[in-house]
Design an enzyme around this catalytic site. Structure first.
Site, PDB file in Angstrom:
ATOM      1  CE  LYS A   1      -4.426   0.980   0.047  1.00 44.24           C
ATOM      2  NZ  LYS A   1      -5.569   0.203  -0.449  1.00 44.24           N
TER       3      LYS A   1
ATOM      4  CG  ASP B   1      -7.325   3.224  -0.901  1.00 46.65           C
ATOM      5  OD1 ASP B   1      -7.883   2.116  -0.845  1.00 46.65           O
ATOM      6  OD2 ASP B   1      -7.323   4.012   0.071  1.00 46.65           O
TER       7      ASP B   1
HETATM    8  P1  NDP Z   1     -12.909   7.619  -2.915  1.00 54.22           P
HETATM    9  O1  NDP Z   1     -11.858   8.611  -2.659  1.00 54.22           O
HETATM   10  O2  NDP Z   1     -13.418   7.424  -4.286  1.00 54.22           O
HETATM   11  O3  NDP Z   1     -14.155   7.893  -1.966  1.00 54.22           O
HETATM   12  C1  NDP Z   1     -14.026   7.930  -0.578  1.00 54.22           C
HETATM   13  C2  NDP Z   1     -15.356   8.341   0.029  1.00 54.22           C
HETATM   14  O4  NDP Z   1     -15.272   8.203   1.443  1.00 54.22           O
HETATM   15  C3  NDP Z   1     -15.686   9.788  -0.243  1.00 54.22           C
HETATM   16  O5  NDP Z   1     -17.081   9.939  -0.261  1.00 54.22           O
HETATM   17  C4  NDP Z   1     -15.074  10.498   0.958  1.00 54.22           C
HETATM   18  O6  NDP Z   1     -15.659  11.728   1.267  1.00 54.22           O
HETATM   19  C5  NDP Z   1     -15.348   9.494   2.057  1.00 54.22           C
HETATM   20  N1  NDP Z   1     -14.306   9.600   3.087  1.00 54.22           N
HETATM   21  C6  NDP Z   1     -12.979   9.520   2.915  1.00 54.22           C
HETATM   22  N2  NDP Z   1     -12.338   9.692   4.074  1.00 54.22           N
HETATM   23  C7  NDP Z   1     -13.293   9.896   4.988  1.00 54.22           C
HETATM   24  C8  NDP Z   1     -13.269  10.137   6.381  1.00 54.22           C
HETATM   25  N3  NDP Z   1     -12.110  10.217   7.055  1.00 54.22           N
HETATM   26  N4  NDP Z   1     -14.460  10.262   7.018  1.00 54.22           N
HETATM   27  C9  NDP Z   1     -15.632  10.196   6.331  1.00 54.22           C
HETATM   28  N5  NDP Z   1     -15.711   9.975   5.008  1.00 54.22           N
HETATM   29  C10 NDP Z   1     -14.570   9.832   4.354  1.00 54.22           C
HETATM   30  O7  NDP Z   1     -12.321   6.235  -2.325  1.00 54.22           O
HETATM   31  P2  NDP Z   1     -12.815   4.741  -2.619  1.00 54.22           P
HETATM   32  O8  NDP Z   1     -14.271   4.708  -2.841  1.00 54.22           O
HETATM   33  O9  NDP Z   1     -11.904   4.171  -3.613  1.00 54.22           O
HETATM   34  O10 NDP Z   1     -12.457   4.030  -1.224  1.00 54.22           O
HETATM   35  C11 NDP Z   1     -13.405   3.904  -0.158  1.00 54.22           C
HETATM   36  C12 NDP Z   1     -12.969   2.789   0.767  1.00 54.22           C
HETATM   37  O11 NDP Z   1     -12.901   1.552   0.029  1.00 54.22           O
HETATM   38  C13 NDP Z   1     -11.580   2.938   1.411  1.00 54.22           C
HETATM   39  O12 NDP Z   1     -11.599   2.360   2.688  1.00 54.22           O
HETATM   40  C14 NDP Z   1     -10.690   2.110   0.490  1.00 54.22           C
HETATM   41  O13 NDP Z   1      -9.521   1.669   1.156  1.00 54.22           O
HETATM   42  C15 NDP Z   1     -11.634   0.958   0.185  1.00 54.22           C
HETATM   43  N6  NDP Z   1     -11.306   0.173  -1.000  1.00 54.22           N
HETATM   44  C16 NDP Z   1     -11.224   0.769  -2.227  1.00 54.22           C
HETATM   45  C17 NDP Z   1     -10.951   0.007  -3.349  1.00 54.22           C
HETATM   46  C18 NDP Z   1     -10.951   0.576  -4.713  1.00 54.22           C
HETATM   47  O14 NDP Z   1     -10.879  -0.218  -5.672  1.00 54.22           O
HETATM   48  N7  NDP Z   1     -11.032   1.865  -4.895  1.00 54.22           N
HETATM   49  C19 NDP Z   1     -10.665  -1.438  -3.226  1.00 54.22           C
HETATM   50  C20 NDP Z   1     -10.872  -1.972  -1.903  1.00 54.22           C
HETATM   51  C21 NDP Z   1     -11.151  -1.175  -0.848  1.00 54.22           C
HETATM   52  P3  NDP Z   1     -14.925  13.113   0.822  1.00 54.22           P
HETATM   53  O15 NDP Z   1     -15.184  13.227  -0.641  1.00 54.22           O
HETATM   54  O16 NDP Z   1     -15.603  14.149   1.647  1.00 54.22           O
HETATM   55  O17 NDP Z   1     -13.479  12.956   1.153  1.00 54.22           O
END
Ligand code: NDP
Length: 444
Positions: A124, A164
């Protein structure tokens, strides 16, 4: 091996890394018995070799913002374990990024990648750079500066990064462009690339779709139909968007989405048209979820997460530790019978205890969200073959992989009373494969 002793030792050697300790603790607690059935593991101190990353790179990233100011951020890559294949794992850009968070994610990734059945080790990376409010040009300059340092540590057969939080198709494109310029090779290091330059169809959808496919497998064990079930989803990013898309197509009713500022509650359900609006809002205009509430006249709750809303199924898809013990008790009191995690480690240890105690269907992220890295693995295969597969082909492979992960969880997680502990199932299945590979390759 005594799990507590190993954990105490890691806490002493690596203090101030709470997320890393939390992830290790969850795994150690479930693999202790099976580990101790293998004295050869203990003899080679396998557990410490598995918990401590192979290596960590950290570097300064310097870039110039639109005002001409010189900015610095920290960049990292944690290469955790490559016993079963090249290091593989996403890159996160978020103000909260630190080594504890990246070490937890790389550790989890190792077990997740093992579960996918594909030959990928765990890694990561990321930076404390916050993309929020940055212009497109700033994002590009930052990505280029980040890769100027990272490129020498990655490659198609050594370490293959992906996206991510804060890193989607746009950022991967900029990083890959710079990587190619420096490395002078075109073999597909990085997954989640654009479709025109080696990306795989279904990769953007894979984590969200895969989570729903895993949920369907769990529901099938109880003979429950997803149709008309009320689902709360957190997040509004990549994972949340495609989770909601698949749920809508299957006739479920999704009533919430969120971002880091708050959540929206739509009692009529988010339909296709409303989801299109969210995708445009988030992916094009980089807006806030609050704007959905203003447009559709529904409730917006600032500074809160959606777990207080009544639902049948909860799918946390934003970030780590976003669902605590109180949230879990509220969900259970409201009749929630399934939780499937799109995010990595979204439920706190207390919340997990509540779910397991209540014996509901509970899928930890390392099983339920493995679809993303699985299709990344399929992207690597397509790149190596210089071929691209159709959406249907990739989607079918994704379904098969999620079914296989579910089967592994059943095999290792079914208790004597018939309850399936998916946490134990995923951890033991993921662990055994990595452990056997490490043993076969000697003391390294
Ligand atoms: P994105 O950046 O596309 O979206 C993240 C979302 O979560 C946004 O809506 C963001 O809001 C919100 N968010 C981020 N940090 C926080 C926080 N500290 N508190 C509250 N809301 C938060 O990321 P992904 O959708 O790619 O990732 C989401 C999760 O899925 C993570 O845990 C990631 O590790 C996991 N994941 C992702 C994969 C992928 O293929 N992308 C694969 C496997 C797991 P805002 O816009 O306000 O920041």
């Amino acid at each position: 091996m005594k799990a507590k002793e190993v954990l105490d030792n890691l806490k002493r050697r690596f203090p101030n890394e709470p997320e890393y300790h939390q992830a290790v603790s969850e795994v150690l607690g479930t693999i202790e018995d099976v580990y101790n059935e293998h004295p050869e593991f203990e003899k080679s101190n396998l557990i410490e070799r598995l918990c401590i990353p192979d290596r960590i790179f950290s570097f300064r990233v310097t870039w110039v913002d639109d005002k001409g100011q010189v900015q610095t951020n920290m960049g990292y890559r944690v290469q955790h374990n490559n016993a079963i294949g090249p290091y593989k794992g996403g890159v996160r850009f978020h103000a909260s990024v630190n080594l504890s968070i990246l070490k937890f994610l790389a550790f989890e990734q190792t077990f997740k990648n093992s579960l996918t059945t594909l030959p990928m080790g765990g890694a990561k990376g990321g930076s404390d750079f916050s993309p929020r409010g940055k212009s497109n040009a700033e994002i590009m300059r930052f990505c280029q500066a980040f890769v100027t340092e990272l490129w020498r540590h990655i490659g198609p057969d050594t370490d293959v990064p992906a996206g991510d939080i804060g890193v989607g198709g746009r950022e991967v494109g900029y990083m890959y462009g710079m990587y190619k310029k420096l490395a002078r090779e075109n073999t597909g290091t990085f997954t989640g690339k654009g479709i025109e330059f080696g990306g795989s169809l279904i990769r953007p959808e894979a984590t969200g779709y895969g989570n729903v496919y895993f949920l369907l497998q769990m529901l099938k064990t109880k003979g429950i139909d997803i149709k008309d079930k009320v689902v709360t989803v957190s997040g509004a990013g990549n994972v949340a968007q495609y989770t909601v898309e698949k749920l809508i197509s299957l006739g479920a009713k999704v009533v919430t989405m969120s971002d880091s500022d708050g959540y929206i509650y739509d009692p009529d359900g988010i339909d296709r048209e409303k989801l299109d609006y969210i995708m445009e809002l988030k992916n094009l205009y980089r807006g806030r979820i609050r704007e959905y509430a203003e447009k559709y006249g529904v409730k917006y709750v600032p500074g809160a997460r959606p777990w207080g809303e009544k639902c049948d199924i909860a799918m946390p898809s934003a970030t780590q530790n976003e669902l605590n013990g109180d949230d879990a008790r509220t969900l259970l009191a409201n009749g929630c019978f399934a939780v499937s995690e799109g995010a990595n480690m979204p439920s706190t240890p207390e919340a997990i205890d509540e779910f397991l105690k209540a014996k509901i269907l509970y899928a930890p992220g390392k099983a339920a969200n493995a679809g993303g890295v699985s299709v990344s693995g399929l992207e690597m295969t397509q790149n190596a073959q210089k071929l691209s597969w159709s959406s249907e082909e990739v989607d079918q492979k994704l379904k098969d992989i999620m079914a296989n992960i579910h089967a592994q969880c059943l095999k290792y997680g079914t208790q004597s009373d018939g309850y399936v502990n998916y946490v134990k199932g995923a951890n033991v299945a993921g662990f055994m494969k990595v452990a056997k590979a490490m043993m076969a390759q000697g003391i390294l």
